[in-house]
Design an enzyme around this catalytic site. Sequence first.
Site, PDB file in Angstrom:
ATOM      1  CG  ASP A  39      -1.908  -1.191   1.162  1.00 44.64           C
ATOM      2  OD1 ASP A  39      -2.130  -1.729   0.054  1.00 44.64           O
ATOM      3  OD2 ASP A  39      -2.436  -1.575   2.213  1.00 44.64           O
ATOM      4  CE  LYS A  61      -4.003  -6.866   0.751  1.00 43.73           C
ATOM      5  NZ  LYS A  61      -4.503  -5.496   0.464  1.00 43.73           N
ATOM      6  NE  ARG A  93     -12.996  -1.383  -7.608  1.00 40.08           N
ATOM      7  CZ  ARG A  93     -14.158  -1.102  -7.028  1.00 40.08           C
ATOM      8  NH1 ARG A  93     -14.424  -1.553  -5.815  1.00 40.08           N
ATOM      9  NH2 ARG A  93     -15.075  -0.379  -7.663  1.00 40.08           N
ATOM     10  CE  LYS A  94     -10.961  -5.050   1.906  1.00 43.28           C
ATOM     11  NZ  LYS A  94      -9.595  -4.602   1.540  1.00 43.28           N
ATOM     12  N   GLY A  99     -24.498  -7.249  -9.595  1.00 49.66           N
ATOM     13  CA  GLY A  99     -23.741  -8.006 -10.595  1.00 49.66           C
ATOM     14  C   GLY A  99     -23.411  -7.206 -11.841  1.00 49.66           C
ATOM     15  CG  ASN A 100     -25.285  -4.532 -15.515  1.00 47.26           C
ATOM     16  OD1 ASN A 100     -24.972  -5.224 -16.481  1.00 47.26           O
ATOM     17  ND2 ASN A 100     -25.447  -3.220 -15.592  1.00 47.26           N
ATOM     18  CB  THR A 101     -22.609  -2.047 -10.889  1.00 49.62           C
ATOM     19  OG1 THR A 101     -23.895  -1.516 -11.177  1.00 49.62           O
ATOM     20  CG2 THR A 101     -21.632  -0.919 -10.607  1.00 49.62           C
ATOM     21  CE1 TYR A 211      -1.212  -5.293  10.953  1.00 48.61           C
ATOM     22  CE2 TYR A 211      -0.769  -3.713  12.703  1.00 48.61           C
ATOM     23  CZ  TYR A 211      -0.931  -4.004  11.365  1.00 48.61           C
ATOM     24  OH  TYR A 211      -0.820  -3.005  10.433  1.00 48.61           O
TER      25      TYR A 211
HETATM   26  O1  S5P Z   1     -10.148  -7.415   6.791  1.00 48.76           O
HETATM   27  C1  S5P Z   1      -9.263  -6.946   6.110  1.00 48.76           C
HETATM   28  C2  S5P Z   1      -9.194  -7.196   4.739  1.00 48.76           C
HETATM   29  C3  S5P Z   1      -8.119  -6.701   4.022  1.00 48.76           C
HETATM   30  S1  S5P Z   1      -7.966  -7.221   2.387  1.00 48.76           S
HETATM   31  N1  S5P Z   1      -8.265  -6.212   6.685  1.00 48.76           N
HETATM   32  C4  S5P Z   1      -7.229  -5.682   5.976  1.00 48.76           C
HETATM   33  O2  S5P Z   1      -6.348  -5.043   6.575  1.00 48.76           O
HETATM   34  N2  S5P Z   1      -7.159  -5.883   4.611  1.00 48.76           N
HETATM   35  C5  S5P Z   1      -6.071  -5.309   3.797  1.00 48.76           C
HETATM   36  O3  S5P Z   1      -4.844  -5.862   4.238  1.00 48.76           O
HETATM   37  C6  S5P Z   1      -5.917  -3.788   3.908  1.00 48.76           C
HETATM   38  O4  S5P Z   1      -6.667  -3.135   2.896  1.00 48.76           O
HETATM   39  C7  S5P Z   1      -4.428  -3.592   3.731  1.00 48.76           C
HETATM   40  O5  S5P Z   1      -4.115  -3.525   2.347  1.00 48.76           O
HETATM   41  C8  S5P Z   1      -3.810  -4.875   4.266  1.00 48.76           C
HETATM   42  C9  S5P Z   1      -3.268  -4.780   5.695  1.00 48.76           C
HETATM   43  O6  S5P Z   1      -2.177  -3.901   5.757  1.00 48.76           O
HETATM   44  P1  S5P Z   1      -1.273  -3.733   7.083  1.00 48.76           P
HETATM   45  O7  S5P Z   1      -0.360  -2.611   6.716  1.00 48.76           O
HETATM   46  O8  S5P Z   1      -2.194  -3.390   8.217  1.00 48.76           O
HETATM   47  O9  S5P Z   1      -0.565  -5.056   7.279  1.00 48.76           O
END
Ligand code: S5P
Length: 260
Positions: A39, A61, A93-94, A99-101, A211
Amino acid sequence: VSYSQMTYAQRGKQHTNPVAQELFAIMERKRSNLSLAADVATKAELLALADKVGPYICVLKTHIDVISDFDADLVAQLQVLASKHDFLLFEDRKFADIGNTVKLQYGGGIYRIADWAHITNCHVIPGEGIIQGLAEVGIPKGRGLLLLAEMSSKGMLATGAYTDKNIEMAVRNDFVIGFIGSRRFTEERDLITMTPGVGLHAAGDALGQQYRTPEMIVTENGSDVIIVGRGIYGPGKDPVTEAQRYRDAGWAAYEKRLFV
Ligand code: S5P
């Protein structure tokens, strides 16, 4: 025998989805169940990070819409790095619309996600039509989809019956290769869990991120891929050192799960 007790290599050989087969093969070749959440804000930073950390990851990712100077060449260069270092591309992208959009958002626009991202993900809040819409675009291109069965953030609403619905939809849609979530969800077929919110040092951030360690996620909960962002490239970190550390921790947690 539970899928959690099988090796990634065995699971790859018996899987029917091409993206899942490829992912398991990469994991085994590189002895890595680490995905980097890259990111960063610019094309140059993303390419530099992907090139440095590439040797240690199975999946890169991206949040392609946060890159301020996105262009088609970025995608071309990411594809070159994916072949050079042997990893898959996952655009986080979440999707969350009808569906169409989502068909239009996935296949078109400036990002043309389906053209390059092996994997993408969606929320099932609109109902199963979102999976069908994405599948119409993704299946012909050999792509795979993850459902956000849970999230890592404090107070998240994807719990209980909502998570259960994700599992039911995943089991009956071949385009779905797995979940974003914290654990193995089902033995009905081999659906892969990828888990964000993994960190060896911090407990969370100021905006609700939480975390857990690779051991909790992979050994105890049976998840397959750890997704790590700031733990690798955050302030004061050396990305190569940290990527190696997370790759080793993730792999050790997987081996411990196999041999208990
Ligand atoms: O529940 C979620 C789902 C996702 S995909 N929690 C998240 O943190 N993420 C993604 O994982 C979030 O968009 C980010 O890209 C990554 C976590 O990043 P970090 O820096 O906190 O490890």
